[in-house]
Write a protein that holds these residues in place. Sequence first.
Motif, PDB file in Angstrom:
ATOM      1  N   ARG A  34      -4.987  -3.043  -3.452  1.00 43.71           N
ATOM      2  CA  ARG A  34      -3.872  -2.178  -3.069  1.00 43.71           C
ATOM      3  C   ARG A  34      -4.407  -0.767  -2.964  1.00 43.71           C
ATOM      4  O   ARG A  34      -5.064  -0.283  -3.898  1.00 43.71           O
ATOM      5  N   HIS A  55       0.853  -1.189   0.000  1.00 40.69           N
ATOM      6  CA  HIS A  55       0.000   0.000   0.000  1.00 40.69           C
ATOM      7  C   HIS A  55       0.884   1.232   0.000  1.00 40.69           C
ATOM      8  O   HIS A  55       1.906   1.259   0.668  1.00 40.69           O
ATOM      9  N   THR A 110       1.808   1.344   5.417  1.00 38.50           N
ATOM     10  CA  THR A 110       2.005   1.793   4.050  1.00 38.50           C
ATOM     11  C   THR A 110       3.459   2.139   3.778  1.00 38.50           C
ATOM     12  O   THR A 110       4.229   2.365   4.698  1.00 38.50           O
ATOM     13  N   LEU A 152       1.448   5.503   0.339  1.00 37.53           N
ATOM     14  CA  LEU A 152       0.952   6.769   0.862  1.00 37.53           C
ATOM     15  C   LEU A 152       1.802   7.863   0.233  1.00 37.53           C
ATOM     16  O   LEU A 152       2.967   8.013   0.577  1.00 37.53           O
TER      17      LEU A 152
END
Lengths: 360, 341
Positions: free
Chosen positions: A164, A37, A183, A39
């Motif tokens: 995701r 994931h 993340t 950010l």
Amino acid sequence: MSLWVDKYRPKTLSQLSYHDSITQNLRGLSKSGDFPHLLMYGPSGSGKKTRIYCTLNEIFGSSIEKLKIDVKTFVTSSNRKLEFNVLSSPYHLEITPSDMGNNDRVVIQDLLKDVASTEQVDFSNQSSKRHRFKIVIINEADSLSRDAQAALRRTMEKYSSNIRLILVCNSISNIIAPIKSRTLLIRIPSPTPNEIGKILHNITEREQVQLSSGDVDKFYERLALASNRNLRRALLSYETLAMQSETINISSNQQLINLDWETIIKSMAKDITTSRNVSTIAKLRTTIYELLSHCIPARIILKTLLFDLVDLHHENNKLVEEVVSTGSIFDERLSLGTKSIFHLEGFIARSMVVIDKYIR
Amino acid sequence: MDSYHQEKLHHTPWIEKYRPKNLSDVSSQDQSIAILKQTIKSGNLPHMLFYGPPGTGKTSTILALAKELFGPNLYKSRVLELNASDERGISIVREKIKNFARLQISNPTVQDLESYPCPPFKIIILDEADSMTNDAQSALRRIIENYSNITRFVLICNYITRIIDPLASRCSKFRFKLLNSENSLNRLRYISDVENLNIEEDVLMKILSISQGDLRKAITYLQSSSKLSNMNDDDDKITIEKIEEIAGVLPDKTIDGLVDLIMKKRVNDIVGFINDLVLEGWSIQQLIDQLHDNLLLDDKVDTRFKNQISLLLLDCDKKLNNGTDEHIQLLNLVLQISKIV
């Protein structure tokens, strides 16, 4: 005809011009066909969204650009129906849950679970790099409510093989720690004036913009600084300049494109400094109402005004210190309270007192 | 394992892949684990409340415990897991939880009985219980007591203060402390060995110091950095710089530069420097953390000033938590510090 901002937006990773190390990393992620994931954070106009789409393009091919808008309806716990726009392609969804205000949690819970609990079936691509997951881009993640962020936590773990998430935000201070620890953080800094200059130069050649003779680099730098290193804004104002006249006069110190509301706030700052009395406050009140009714957020007004004041009095250190501390107090009140006009006026009155104290 | 599962496992993040499979695997929560193991032996379980900072193994522990108690077959019918991603208003407590709580327990098969203890109760796990509303928590009170003969509740939270007293007093509490570095280092080393990473000991130490006892964070950093270094085929070595970049930590040089400006009290330079920092996109919260470490854990400044500085940091943190503008608050903080130094 599209705007230059869209026309010259890079489509693939190899077209990206600055932040090479980030591009390298993204290329690596897309090559392995799998990533954690993400950010993405950075100031606006630094190219976060562009980079995401370039990466997705690299992974899924150009079908990522075939976007459509769906309207989904949700039912809240109090049985209210909500409509919500979802931008989607075969491989990804893009949502802005903060549009929904306090109901963003419902969106996260319903929509994400819906997407996440179904597995992506990809028959067309028989190579080893099949994509079993779907991408969900969440815009303005920093304005998600705490509840919504808490709802994300377990969803991210539980369905991590099907989904995701790419969270996009300006600052990660408002993101709760459990999300940050799940993340991969990618920081996208604003481009430097030099980098903006290169891009502007490139466009000048491609669009055949006529510039008067003079120091071109200086002009680009001025444009970059005036737009506060925001690439999108720099491109927009450059295009405006080019539309206004056949040849752009680059040597003269003429005003670069300034937004109306910024000019207004600048003159407000001057008024506050020069005539420190009650009638000015009354006069400024109408101005503030005007700005607010034109949808300029109160926090932006306060911030711009504060930095204009700091700019005006930059030689007076004591004064700057106190004005900034006043600003920080009213900034907090603004975010806690609901009626912004009170706090804006309060800030104006207070800063008049401060200025009065130091300028005699 | 067939190729489908193998591929799926490949896509699973390491925090899931290396989640402890049984109680003995859980790192460094010796005290709690010892008690829980005892309960497995005796076959009885109190209602429990797990609390502690993120990434210390609360969820892992209860999942491992439930697996050890019931085994994979019985798990589905005996364990209900609810977390903040599920709707948990008062209506859900009244319907879903209550219905599950009063369900009669299913009979274990003979095979299950042989290999697992299979005690005669169900477990309801309420993860992230601190995000439940007070009303929902109150509704739980009576349910917990009524069905205690066939159901055990396990509440998991970060902040025990957010759990209402009547609920907390019905559970035996387990505090999960921050992992000590030795145990987490072992875990990281184990993972990096299994995954064949090219990583030095001091880089692992750096990961630990950045993640501050949060093992999940540490493992995520490890995976992210290995992903990032994998594709640059020429060097797959994981370096300290890469870790810092992933973790969003500011380089020491930047912090030193800022402190230098603060000491010199040059207001205009500070305004410019802060503007640059914000444009670089650094996380202000992170910056404040590091500023705190730099100013307070050092003997550069007098104790008296440290006192005042921590008050300023506190104030700034409070304002940021109220959702204020980062730029203004940071500028204010730095100017105030430079005023008193």
